[in-house]
Design a protein around this motif. Structure first.
Motif, short mmCIF file in Angstrom:
data_model
loop_
_atom_site.label_atom_id
_atom_site.label_comp_id
_atom_site.label_asym_id
_atom_site.label_seq_id
_atom_site.Cartn_x
_atom_site.Cartn_y
_atom_site.Cartn_z
N GLY A 91 0.89 -1.50 -0.36
CA GLY A 91 -0.43 0.10 -0.26
C GLY A 91 0.84 1.32 0.10
O GLY A 91 0.90 2.05 0.53
N ILE A 92 2.04 1.15 -0.42
CA ILE A 92 2.67 2.32 -0.81
C ILE A 92 3.04 2.69 -1.73
O ILE A 92 3.67 1.79 -2.58
CB ILE A 92 4.89 1.88 0.20
N GLY A 93 2.78 3.62 -2.58
CA GLY A 93 3.29 4.62 -3.52
C GLY A 93 4.51 4.67 -3.72
O GLY A 93 5.85 4.65 -2.65
N LEU A 94 4.76 4.56 -5.00
CA LEU A 94 6.18 4.84 -5.15
C LEU A 94 6.00 5.32 -6.82
O LEU A 94 5.47 5.30 -8.12
CB LEU A 94 6.80 3.41 -6.16
N GLU A 95 6.66 6.77 -6.69
CA GLU A 95 6.34 7.15 -7.45
C GLU A 95 8.50 7.64 -8.03
O GLU A 95 9.07 7.94 -7.51
CB GLU A 95 6.59 9.47 -6.92
N VAL A 96 8.39 7.28 -9.25
CA VAL A 96 10.13 7.92 -9.94
C VAL A 96 10.26 8.74 -10.88
O VAL A 96 9.44 9.11 -11.87
CB VAL A 96 10.08 6.23 -11.07
N MET A 97 10.96 9.55 -10.94
CA MET A 97 11.65 10.38 -11.75
C MET A 97 13.17 10.84 -11.34
O MET A 97 13.68 10.19 -10.92
CB MET A 97 10.63 11.91 -11.37
N ASN A 98 14.05 11.91 -12.39
CA ASN A 98 14.92 12.28 -12.58
C ASN A 98 14.65 13.13 -10.83
O ASN A 98 14.32 13.46 -10.07
CB ASN A 98 15.27 13.33 -13.19
N ASN A 99 16.75 13.07 -10.70
CA ASN A 99 16.60 13.14 -9.31
C ASN A 99 16.02 15.24 -9.06
O ASN A 99 15.98 15.31 -7.92
CB ASN A 99 18.75 13.73 -8.97
N PRO A 100 16.28 16.03 -9.74
CA PRO A 100 15.54 17.88 -10.04
C PRO A 100 14.52 17.52 -9.50
O PRO A 100 13.99 17.70 -8.42
CB PRO A 100 16.15 18.22 -10.71
N ALA A 101 13.67 16.37 -9.72
CA ALA A 101 12.07 16.23 -10.18
C ALA A 101 12.12 15.81 -8.88
O ALA A 101 11.28 16.34 -8.18
CB ALA A 101 11.50 15.75 -11.40
N ALA A 102 12.93 15.42 -8.24
CA ALA A 102 12.32 13.63 -7.05
C ALA A 102 12.49 15.07 -6.22
O ALA A 102 11.76 14.86 -4.95
CB ALA A 102 13.04 13.00 -7.06
N ALA A 103 13.94 15.71 -5.94
CA ALA A 103 14.19 16.68 -4.46
C ALA A 103 12.88 17.80 -4.34
O ALA A 103 12.67 17.89 -3.44
CB ALA A 103 15.35 17.58 -5.18
N ARG A 104 12.60 18.71 -5.77
CA ARG A 104 11.17 19.22 -5.45
C ARG A 104 10.01 18.51 -5.34
O ARG A 104 9.35 19.07 -4.07
CB ARG A 104 10.91 20.02 -6.78
N THR A 105 9.28 17.35 -5.70
CA THR A 105 8.66 17.23 -5.12
C THR A 105 8.31 16.48 -3.17
O THR A 105 7.95 16.94 -3.02
CB THR A 105 8.83 15.33 -5.98
N PHE A 106 9.34 15.79 -3.37
CA PHE A 106 10.21 14.83 -1.83
C PHE A 106 9.59 16.79 -0.84
O PHE A 106 9.02 16.61 0.22
CB PHE A 106 11.70 15.50 -1.24
N ASN A 107 10.30 18.03 -1.34
CA ASN A 107 9.99 19.40 -0.31
C ASN A 107 8.22 19.84 -0.39
O ASN A 107 8.10 20.05 0.62
CB ASN A 107 10.87 20.46 -1.17
N ILE A 108 7.93 19.73 -1.55
CA ILE A 108 6.43 19.92 -1.03
C ILE A 108 5.96 19.36 -0.83
O ILE A 108 4.75 18.77 0.11
CB ILE A 108 5.68 19.88 -3.05
N LEU A 109 5.83 17.45 -0.63
CA LEU A 109 5.18 16.74 0.09
C LEU A 109 5.28 16.72 1.48
O LEU A 109 4.76 16.70 2.54
CB LEU A 109 5.56 15.73 -0.53
N ALA A 110 7.04 16.79 1.52
CA ALA A 110 7.07 17.14 2.95
C ALA A 110 6.41 18.10 3.62
O ALA A 110 6.12 18.72 5.53
CB ALA A 110 8.60 17.07 3.62
N GLY A 111 6.97 19.33 2.81
CA GLY A 111 5.92 20.84 3.58
C GLY A 111 4.35 20.29 3.84
O GLY A 111 4.17 21.43 4.57
#
Length: 124
Positions: A91-111
């Motif tokens: 039940g854990i989602g997995l999103e795959v992307m390049n590193n710059p996009a992953a960094a932006r996505t992590f920061n948004i979700l953590a925020g």
């Protein structure tokens, strides 16, 4: 207009990431790693997404995130189907992307206070 800088209410923020390095807070990392908003594992022995195995992500799965953001370097490279299935079966989602996009996505979700983990594959 006065602008105020508000630091995040979590411990780790990604400031930059590409295929060779990343900056978490003020720490520059040159090898693969994973993190949550409150935990950093600075040494993750993974070098390529195409060779990722279930054993490689067990420590991340043990954190029980709702979502894993997987940064695969300069390009988006999907891991083997068995790795993706292991996440989905828990039940854990997995999103795959390049590193710059992953960094932006992590920061948004953590925020947003989401229960997110991010793993970054660096060429080192």
């Amino acid at each position: 207009m006065q602008l105020n800088h508000e630091p995040p209410d979590y411990a780790y923020s990604l400031r930059a990431a590409d295929g060779r390095s990343a900056r978490v807070n003020d720490l520059v990392l040159g090898q693969s790693f994973f993190l949550t908003p409150d935990q950093l594992v600075a040494e993750w022995p993974v070098r390529q997404a195409s060779g990722l195995q279930l054993a490689d992500i067990e420590a991340i799965l043990a954190l029980n995130p709702a979502l894993i953001v997987l940064g695969t370097g300069d390009r988006q490279v999907f891991p083997p189907a068995a790795v993706m299935a292991a996440c989905l079966s828990r039940g854990i989602g997995l999103e795959v992307m390049n590193n710059p996009a992953a960094a932006r996505t992590f920061n948004i979700l953590a925020g947003e206070g989401r229960k997110v983990a991010a793993a970054f594959i660096l060429e080192g």
